[in-house]
Design a protein around this motif. Structure first.
Motif, PDB file in Angstrom:
ATOM      1  N   PRO A   1      50.773  56.090  60.138  1.00 17.57           N
ATOM      2  CA  PRO A   1      51.935  55.222  59.912  1.00 17.57           C
ATOM      3  C   PRO A   1      53.008  55.413  60.982  1.00 17.57           C
ATOM      4  N   GLU A   2      53.687  54.320  61.292  1.00 16.18           N
ATOM      5  CA  GLU A   2      54.820  54.350  62.209  1.00 16.18           C
ATOM      6  C   GLU A   2      56.087  54.215  61.381  1.00 16.18           C
ATOM      7  N   VAL A   3      56.985  55.187  61.545  1.00 20.73           N
ATOM      8  CA  VAL A   3      58.138  55.343  60.658  1.00 20.73           C
ATOM      9  C   VAL A   3      59.427  55.139  61.438  1.00 20.73           C
ATOM     10  N   LEU A   4      60.343  54.371  60.856  1.00 24.68           N
ATOM     11  CA  LEU A   4      61.698  54.271  61.390  1.00 24.68           C
ATOM     12  C   LEU A   4      62.634  55.036  60.466  1.00 24.68           C
ATOM     13  N   ILE A   5      63.479  55.869  61.053  1.00 25.84           N
ATOM     14  CA  ILE A   5      64.532  56.554  60.315  1.00 25.84           C
ATOM     15  C   ILE A   5      65.855  55.966  60.774  1.00 25.84           C
ATOM     16  N   GLY A   6      66.551  55.337  59.849  1.00 28.83           N
ATOM     17  CA  GLY A   6      67.838  54.734  60.166  1.00 28.83           C
ATOM     18  C   GLY A   6      68.967  55.694  59.886  1.00 28.83           C
ATOM     19  N   GLY A   7      69.551  56.238  60.961  1.00 29.36           N
ATOM     20  CA  GLY A   7      70.612  57.226  60.859  1.00 29.36           C
ATOM     21  C   GLY A   7      70.091  58.623  61.134  1.00 29.36           C
ATOM     22  N   LEU A   8      70.576  59.230  62.218  1.00 25.02           N
ATOM     23  CA  LEU A   8      70.147  60.591  62.558  1.00 25.02           C
ATOM     24  C   LEU A   8      70.828  61.616  61.678  1.00 25.02           C
ATOM     25  N   GLY A   9      72.103  61.389  61.362  1.00 25.47           N
ATOM     26  CA  GLY A   9      72.831  62.299  60.473  1.00 25.47           C
ATOM     27  C   GLY A   9      72.782  63.733  60.950  1.00 25.47           C
ATOM     28  N   VAL A  10      72.535  64.660  60.030  1.00 26.47           N
ATOM     29  CA  VAL A  10      72.432  66.072  60.397  1.00 26.47           C
ATOM     30  C   VAL A  10      70.993  66.453  60.726  1.00 26.47           C
ATOM     31  N   GLY A  11      70.074  65.502  60.676  1.00 31.18           N
ATOM     32  CA  GLY A  11      68.716  65.736  61.147  1.00 31.18           C
ATOM     33  C   GLY A  11      67.694  66.103  60.095  1.00 31.18           C
ATOM     34  N   PHE A  12      68.087  66.155  58.819  1.00 30.26           N
ATOM     35  CA  PHE A  12      67.142  66.572  57.779  1.00 30.26           C
ATOM     36  C   PHE A  12      65.947  65.626  57.678  1.00 30.26           C
ATOM     37  N   SER A  13      66.195  64.313  57.658  1.00 34.27           N
ATOM     38  CA  SER A  13      65.094  63.353  57.508  1.00 34.27           C
ATOM     39  C   SER A  13      64.150  63.419  58.701  1.00 34.27           C
ATOM     40  N   LEU A  14      64.707  63.468  59.905  1.00 33.98           N
ATOM     41  CA  LEU A  14      63.867  63.558  61.100  1.00 33.98           C
ATOM     42  C   LEU A  14      63.037  64.827  61.091  1.00 33.98           C
ATOM     43  N   ALA A  15      63.667  65.962  60.806  1.00 36.59           N
ATOM     44  CA  ALA A  15      62.931  67.237  60.815  1.00 36.59           C
ATOM     45  C   ALA A  15      61.800  67.218  59.803  1.00 36.59           C
ATOM     46  N   HIS A  16      62.048  66.620  58.640  1.00 40.26           N
ATOM     47  CA  HIS A  16      61.021  66.581  57.602  1.00 40.26           C
ATOM     48  C   HIS A  16      59.879  65.655  58.016  1.00 40.26           C
ATOM     49  N   ALA A  17      60.200  64.526  58.612  1.00 44.05           N
ATOM     50  CA  ALA A  17      59.153  63.605  59.069  1.00 44.05           C
ATOM     51  C   ALA A  17      58.316  64.235  60.173  1.00 44.05           C
ATOM     52  N   ALA A  18      58.963  64.941  61.092  1.00 46.43           N
ATOM     53  CA  ALA A  18      58.235  65.552  62.206  1.00 46.43           C
ATOM     54  C   ALA A  18      57.379  66.726  61.751  1.00 46.43           C
ATOM     55  N   ALA A  19      57.743  67.354  60.626  1.00 46.55           N
ATOM     56  CA  ALA A  19      56.932  68.447  60.089  1.00 46.55           C
ATOM     57  C   ALA A  19      55.682  67.942  59.375  1.00 46.55           C
ATOM     58  N   ASP A  20      55.601  66.638  59.167  1.00 44.74           N
ATOM     59  CA  ASP A  20      54.459  66.024  58.479  1.00 44.74           C
ATOM     60  C   ASP A  20      53.489  65.501  59.532  1.00 44.74           C
ATOM     61  N   PRO A  21      52.206  65.827  59.431  1.00 40.25           N
ATOM     62  CA  PRO A  21      51.256  65.389  60.461  1.00 40.25           C
ATOM     63  C   PRO A  21      50.881  63.916  60.372  1.00 40.25           C
ATOM     64  N   ARG A  22      51.273  63.233  59.282  1.00 42.35           N
ATOM     65  CA  ARG A  22      50.802  61.862  59.090  1.00 42.35           C
ATOM     66  C   ARG A  22      51.406  60.836  60.040  1.00 42.35           C
ATOM     67  N   PRO A  23      52.712  60.839  60.316  1.00 46.59           N
ATOM     68  CA  PRO A  23      53.254  59.773  61.160  1.00 46.59           C
ATOM     69  C   PRO A  23      52.686  59.794  62.576  1.00 46.59           C
ATOM     70  N   LYS A  24      52.343  58.609  63.058  1.00 45.36           N
ATOM     71  CA  LYS A  24      51.899  58.460  64.441  1.00 45.36           C
ATOM     72  C   LYS A  24      53.096  58.383  65.371  1.00 45.36           C
ATOM     73  N   ARG A  25      54.164  57.751  64.883  1.00 40.94           N
ATOM     74  CA  ARG A  25      55.374  57.580  65.689  1.00 40.94           C
ATOM     75  C   ARG A  25      56.574  57.624  64.761  1.00 40.94           C
ATOM     76  N   ILE A  26      57.639  58.289  65.218  1.00 40.36           N
ATOM     77  CA  ILE A  26      58.884  58.409  64.455  1.00 40.36           C
ATOM     78  C   ILE A  26      60.015  57.890  65.332  1.00 40.36           C
ATOM     79  N   THR A  27      60.561  56.759  64.972  1.00 41.41           N
ATOM     80  CA  THR A  27      61.667  56.162  65.715  1.00 41.41           C
ATOM     81  C   THR A  27      62.949  56.366  64.934  1.00 41.41           C
ATOM     82  N   VAL A  28      63.947  56.970  65.570  1.00 42.75           N
ATOM     83  CA  VAL A  28      65.247  57.191  64.934  1.00 42.75           C
ATOM     84  C   VAL A  28      66.261  56.251  65.577  1.00 42.75           C
ATOM     85  N   VAL A  29      66.913  55.447  64.749  1.00 41.51           N
ATOM     86  CA  VAL A  29      67.948  54.536  65.227  1.00 41.51           C
ATOM     87  C   VAL A  29      69.302  55.116  64.846  1.00 41.51           C
TER      88      VAL A  29
END
Length: 225
Positions: A65-93
């Motif tokens: 899956p290709e995932v968009l994260i809207g809002g970098l914030g303090v980074g919790f969502s991004l860090a959690h997505a990157a720790a998961d092997p499933r996403p093929k691509r993680i785009t943060v806006v």
């Protein structure tokens, strides 16, 4: 008398494209304040992780899956997505250059450095509302956390994201069967109804209890296949 621990220390204050943005330290916590409105801090992160987990879980094993994260914030969502092997691509806006800078070479890098170094991760400095209106059939999941909720936006321009037209744009940005997940500081039955009226299916709300007050929630909805 208040102690120095009780008084937040301003680490950086900038005038950004959408108003004042502040990073401050309060005890051991880092906090982001936008135009005087508290956005988030580094105290927990459970609801930000739920945002990612519910979106990926609702994809029912869709490969790469290709995932968009809207809002970098303090980074919790991004860090959690990157720790998961499933996403093929993680785009943060993220529209605030200050927040991006605090992650690249500032105090918030402790929470996101590994995720930012992940080759699957891409940071786009742009407005999320504009991005979803310009994007078609691109993402398998949209994980949105740019406001305190659909009824409590940081700037007036964000209101349109939660309108029928904004949700239609979110649906177009998703591939068929893709998942929209929206973080909120409180439940909103009205927003659930708007999601249903916009044509989304499997609309539901996941709750995360907090120490005081109403629970944080993630509104979840699926674009029809």
């Amino acid at each position: 008398m208040p102690t120095s621990y009780d008084i937040p220390e301003v680490l950086d204050r900038r005038e950004g494209p959408y108003g004042e943005i502040v990073l401050r330290r309060h005890g051991e916590l880092l906090q982001i304040i936008a135009n005087g409105c508290f956005l988030m801090d580094t105290s927990d992160g459970r609801s930000e992780r739920l945002l990612v987990d519910t979106a990926l879980g609702a994809l029912a094993g869709r490969p790469d899956p290709e995932v968009l994260i809207g809002g970098l914030g303090v980074g919790f969502s991004l860090a959690h997505a990157a720790a998961d092997p499933r996403p093929k691509r993680i785009t943060v806006v993220e529209r605030e250059p200050a927040i991006i800078g605090w992650h690249l070479d500032g105090p918030l890098s402790d929470f996101s450095a590994c995720a930012l170094a992940d080759p699957r991760t891409e940071i786009l400095q742009t407005d999320l509302v504009a991005h979803v209106h310009e994007t078609y059939d691109t993402y398998d999941a949209l994980c949105l956390d740019i406001d305190n909720g659909p009824g409590w936006t940081v700037t007036d321009g964000n209101d349109s994201l939660y309108s029928p037209a904004g949700l239609a744009a979110c649906a177009r940005a998703l591939r068929p069967g893709g998942v929209l997940a929206v973080w909120s500081a409180q439940p909103s039955p009205e927003f659930e109804e708007t999601l249903c009226n916009a044509g989304f299916q499997q609309v539901r709300t996941e709750e995360i209890p907090v120490a005081r007050g109403v629970p944080d929630v993630v509104h979840l909805a699926v674009r029809p296949g």
